[in-house]
Design an enzyme around this catalytic site. Structure first.
Site: not given
Length: 314
Positions: A142, A235, A237
């Site tokens: 990001c 993202h 994660e």
């Protein structure tokens, strides 16, 4: 294979409760194989949450991994206890003479600021310069991806008309790229950002490949041909409820955000979001560790000092 961590790291209890295979220091020291050495530069304010998110994905990879955490000494963390930072994190000066198979640079909630106005920018650029000779492959996430592109290639970010927040479909543009092994033709993942980089700049200023992209998100994953530079603007994660927490946080401070797209059932924030990106996330991180790191990194990491000329940095 397991991931090796400090015995006292709070994330261990969470990961073990999820049946994630964790190896403590005592057990790991008895194994006679070289584990992968991974450094995580955690720029997120909620450091313990990000630790758990990334460790969960690394623990699903088929290799033993030693993980260390790095923080920017030029920035004072307001959301994480000093004791936690002192116990589990290291400064750049403490690790600058070490070598790592992989480096992960996380995002940070500073993307609407000019890069040079971020209080730890100079320290971050030192890490980028250092990584040329001390890290085999770097995964930028990001804002970390935008920062890496700006410093290493002169690619700037541009504001979006409104925040991009939600779960979006992306297309695999290079199915032959090892990072996409095991992916279907398309996948979904969370995105949460106010800015973007353009395809025109990537083509004109870099030699990076566009590995994945989407109609709504634009560029999603970029990589150098040798996979030593990897950039992901999404993202993978994120937890099931991360976008929900961001949405409610923005409401509380009066930002009046749009409901994250394709996230809450029926676009109803009172409903529990569906988790639809877990497989893609695990596959992506496993591919990075296996193909970008393990298959190519030297057994003696000190050899990185002698072979960095192919980095395309400015």
């Amino acid at each position: 294979m397991p991931i090796k961590l400090d015995n006292k790291l709070p994330a261990l209890d969470v990961l073990r409760s999820e049946n994630v295979f964790i190896m403590d220091e005592n057990r790991a020291s008895s194994q006679d194989i070289r584990p992968m050495e991974v450094l995580i530069l955690n720029l997120m304010p909620t450091k313990e949450v990000t630790e758990t998110q990334l460790l969960r994905l690394l623990a699903n990879t088929p290799l033993q991994i030693n993980v260390e955490f790095l923080y920017m000494a030029s920035h004072k963390s307001k959301n994480t206890h000093a004791e936690h930072m002192e116990t589990f994190y290291k400064t750049f000066d403490e690790i600058k003479d070490k070598y790592y198979d992989g480096l992960i640079v996380t995002g940070a909630p500073v993307e609407q600021m000019p890069f040079e106005e971020v209080d730890y920018w100079q320290e971050l650029t030192r890490v980028f310069d250092w990584s040329k000779k001390h890290v085999y492959s770097t995964l930028h996430l990001c804002w970390g991806a935008q920062a890496g592109l700006y410093y290493k290639h002169g690619v700037d970010k541009f504001p979006l008309s409104e925040k991009l927040s939600g779960i979006y479909k992306q297309t695999v543009d290079m199915p032959e790229n090892f990072l996409m092994n095991g992916f279907d033709d398309s996948f979904v993942s969370p995105h949460s950002r106010y800015t973007e980089v353009t395809l025109e700049d990537i083509k004109n200023k870099t030699d990076l490949d566009v590995v994945a992209s989407g109609q709504e998100v634009g560029l999603s994953i970029l990589a150098s041909k040798d996979l030593r530079e990897v950039y992901s603007f999404g993202h993978f994660e994120y937890d099931r409820d991360t976008l929900a927490r961001e949405y409610r946080r923005d409401l509380e401070v009066g930002i009046n955000p749009d409901v994250p797209a394709n996230y809450f059932p029926g676009d109803d924030p009172s409903q529990e979001p569906k988790l639809r990106w877990n497989l893609a996330a695990s596959t992506f991180f496993s591919n990075w560790i296996n193909y970008a790191v393990y298959q190519e990194t030297p057994y003696r990491l000190e050899e990185l000092e002698d072979d960095f000329s192919f980095y395309g940095y400015l």
